[in-house]
Design an enzyme around this catalytic site. Structure first.
Site, PDB file in Angstrom:
ATOM      1  CG  MET A  30     -28.628   4.026   9.972  1.00  0.00           C
ATOM      2  SD  MET A  30     -30.094   3.712   9.024  1.00  0.00           S
ATOM      3  CE  MET A  30     -29.456   2.647   7.774  1.00  0.00           C
ATOM      4  NE  ARG A  35     -10.938  -4.013  10.166  1.00  0.00           N
ATOM      5  CZ  ARG A  35     -10.291  -3.786   9.023  1.00  0.00           C
ATOM      6  NH1 ARG A  35      -9.590  -2.683   8.850  1.00  0.00           N
ATOM      7  NH2 ARG A  35     -10.318  -4.666   8.047  1.00  0.00           N
ATOM      8  CG  HIS A  37     -19.731   2.334  10.756  1.00  0.00           C
ATOM      9  ND1 HIS A  37     -20.139   1.032  10.649  1.00  0.00           N
ATOM     10  CD2 HIS A  37     -20.648   3.063  10.074  1.00  0.00           C
ATOM     11  CE1 HIS A  37     -21.263   0.966   9.947  1.00  0.00           C
ATOM     12  NE2 HIS A  37     -21.588   2.185   9.576  1.00  0.00           N
ATOM     13  CD  GLN A  61     -31.694   6.201   6.586  1.00  0.00           C
ATOM     14  OE1 GLN A  61     -31.559   7.092   7.402  1.00  0.00           O
ATOM     15  NE2 GLN A  61     -30.663   5.685   5.923  1.00  0.00           N
ATOM     16  CG  ASP A 152     -23.675   5.610   2.333  1.00  0.00           C
ATOM     17  OD1 ASP A 152     -24.598   4.891   1.933  1.00  0.00           O
ATOM     18  OD2 ASP A 152     -22.848   5.226   3.188  1.00  0.00           O
ATOM     19  NE  ARG A 189     -29.139  -2.399   3.139  1.00  0.00           N
ATOM     20  CZ  ARG A 189     -29.182  -1.102   3.408  1.00  0.00           C
ATOM     21  NH1 ARG A 189     -28.059  -0.406   3.399  1.00  0.00           N
ATOM     22  NH2 ARG A 189     -30.311  -0.505   3.705  1.00  0.00           N
TER      23      ARG A 189
HETATM   24  P1  AMP Z   1     -24.475   3.734   7.986  1.00  0.00           P
HETATM   25  O1  AMP Z   1     -24.419   3.223   9.393  1.00  0.00           O
HETATM   26  O2  AMP Z   1     -24.380   2.683   6.955  1.00  0.00           O
HETATM   27  O3  AMP Z   1     -25.609   4.686   7.786  1.00  0.00           O
HETATM   28  O4  AMP Z   1     -23.147   4.596   7.791  1.00  0.00           O
HETATM   29  C1  AMP Z   1     -22.761   5.596   8.682  1.00  0.00           C
HETATM   30  C2  AMP Z   1     -21.610   6.370   8.079  1.00  0.00           C
HETATM   31  O5  AMP Z   1     -20.504   5.494   7.853  1.00  0.00           O
HETATM   32  C3  AMP Z   1     -21.964   7.000   6.716  1.00  0.00           C
HETATM   33  O6  AMP Z   1     -21.391   8.297   6.635  1.00  0.00           O
HETATM   34  C4  AMP Z   1     -21.329   6.034   5.750  1.00  0.00           C
HETATM   35  O7  AMP Z   1     -21.021   6.622   4.499  1.00  0.00           O
HETATM   36  C5  AMP Z   1     -20.079   5.622   6.502  1.00  0.00           C
HETATM   37  N1  AMP Z   1     -19.562   4.345   5.989  1.00  0.00           N
HETATM   38  C6  AMP Z   1     -20.287   3.233   5.698  1.00  0.00           C
HETATM   39  N2  AMP Z   1     -19.486   2.279   5.190  1.00  0.00           N
HETATM   40  C7  AMP Z   1     -18.230   2.791   5.163  1.00  0.00           C
HETATM   41  C8  AMP Z   1     -16.952   2.280   4.747  1.00  0.00           C
HETATM   42  N3  AMP Z   1     -16.814   1.061   4.239  1.00  0.00           N
HETATM   43  N4  AMP Z   1     -15.871   3.097   4.872  1.00  0.00           N
HETATM   44  C9  AMP Z   1     -15.992   4.339   5.382  1.00  0.00           C
HETATM   45  N5  AMP Z   1     -17.173   4.876   5.791  1.00  0.00           N
HETATM   46  C10 AMP Z   1     -18.271   4.113   5.694  1.00  0.00           C
END
Ligand code: AMP
Length: 282
Positions: A30, A35, A37, A61, A152, A189
């Protein structure tokens, strides 16, 4: 890196490069990239021929409209980070690409038990929204490998279940959570936290580590209560602090062995909701 905003252009590109024998890695996000990601992109670069990232803040969502409104958007910085990481393709769809009309938001997914607990319990409708967008993105990108974050964890289990129904041979890789030196799990966040709040937020992970140390056979209610009130004293409002079986997230009340368990927490610090988890083995 090539940026596509429209499904038809992405599909045309894939046709042109004859993707049939290529391994396509996919990292849905999103945005407001950090880092954590990027470790997923780097994993995809290592394990596949083409790394595709998508950025789409999926409105359906968000169970809380304020959270959606306040979700950080840092698209220029995201593009720079992705370029640097060697990401091959960025898919940046507009809303109409994902949900052409209101009907496209109405499909219901049978998630079962996983939708009734933890995040599902505190964020009604959240996982239905996640399934909607992930199904759509998987149909557009048709990856061979999907990279998700352990951060997640419940979402990963649900996507595993969903993806198994959509793409038969999809390989799902769940990567460890990347953390700040303080232990705070990296999260988009966190941009909404002050430096002082970030220090407090790191206590969530420290508590998980301490709970793991103190886990012993028998009742675990007292342990959960102790850490819930410790975190509340620091200013957190706890949604849940639970210990569950890693494989299916069945929440346990007492334990015989510490093998195959996961400790999960969700808490508000002021108005920012944070989640984290820690695997327990042996
Ligand atoms: P989001 O943009 O928050 O929906 O996350 C996109 C993807 O990145 C999801 O698969 C998350 O689980 C993963 N993600 C988010 N934070 C982390 C983190 N600190 N370390 C590794 N992967 C992450």
């Amino acid at each position: 890196m090539i940026l596509f905003k429209h499904t038809k252009d992405l599909r045309f590109h894939f046709k042109k490069i004859k993707r049939k024998d290529l391994r396509i890695g996919f990292v849905p996000t999103m945005g407001a990239l950090h880092r954590g990601h990027i470790t997923l992109i780097e994993k995809s670069k290592k394990e596949t021929d083409i790394a595709v990232c998508s950025i789409y803040v999926n409105p359906v969502q968000f169970n809380n409209p304020e959270d959606y409104k306040n979700y950080p958007v840092t698209i220029e910085a995201d593009i720079l980070m992705l370029e640097k990481s060697g990401c091959d393709i960025l898919f940046l769809p507009g809303g109409k690409e994902i949900y052409p009309d209101e009907n496209a938001k109405k499909k219901h997914f049978d998630i079962g038990y996983l939708e009734t607990i933890l995040e599902g319990k505190y964020r009604p409708g959240h996982f239905q929204g996640v399934c909607l967008v992930v199904e759509k993105l998987l149909q557009i990108v048709e990856p061979t490998h999907l990279f998700l974050g352990q951060k997640d964890f419940q979402q990963s289990l649900i996507i595993k279940k969903l993806a198994g129904l959509i793409c038969k041979n999809l390989k799902i890789i769940i990567a460890p959570t990347l953390r700040e030196p303080s232990g705070l799990a990296m999260s988009s966040r966190n941009l909404r936290l002050t430096d002082e709040e970030k220090d407090i937020a790191a206590e969530l992970y420290k508590s998980l580590v301490q709970i793991k140390k103190e886990l012993a056979p028998g009742e675990i209610l007292a342990l959960k209560k102790k850490f819930t009130s410790k975190l509340e004293d620091l200013g957190f409002k706890i949604d849940y602090l639970e210990i569950a079986i890693t494989e299916n997230l069945e929440i346990i009340e007492s334990l015989t062995s510490t093998d195959g368990l996961i400790i999960l927490v969700a808490a508000f610090l002021n108005n920012v909701r944070l989640i984290d988890n820690l695997l327990v083995t042996g």
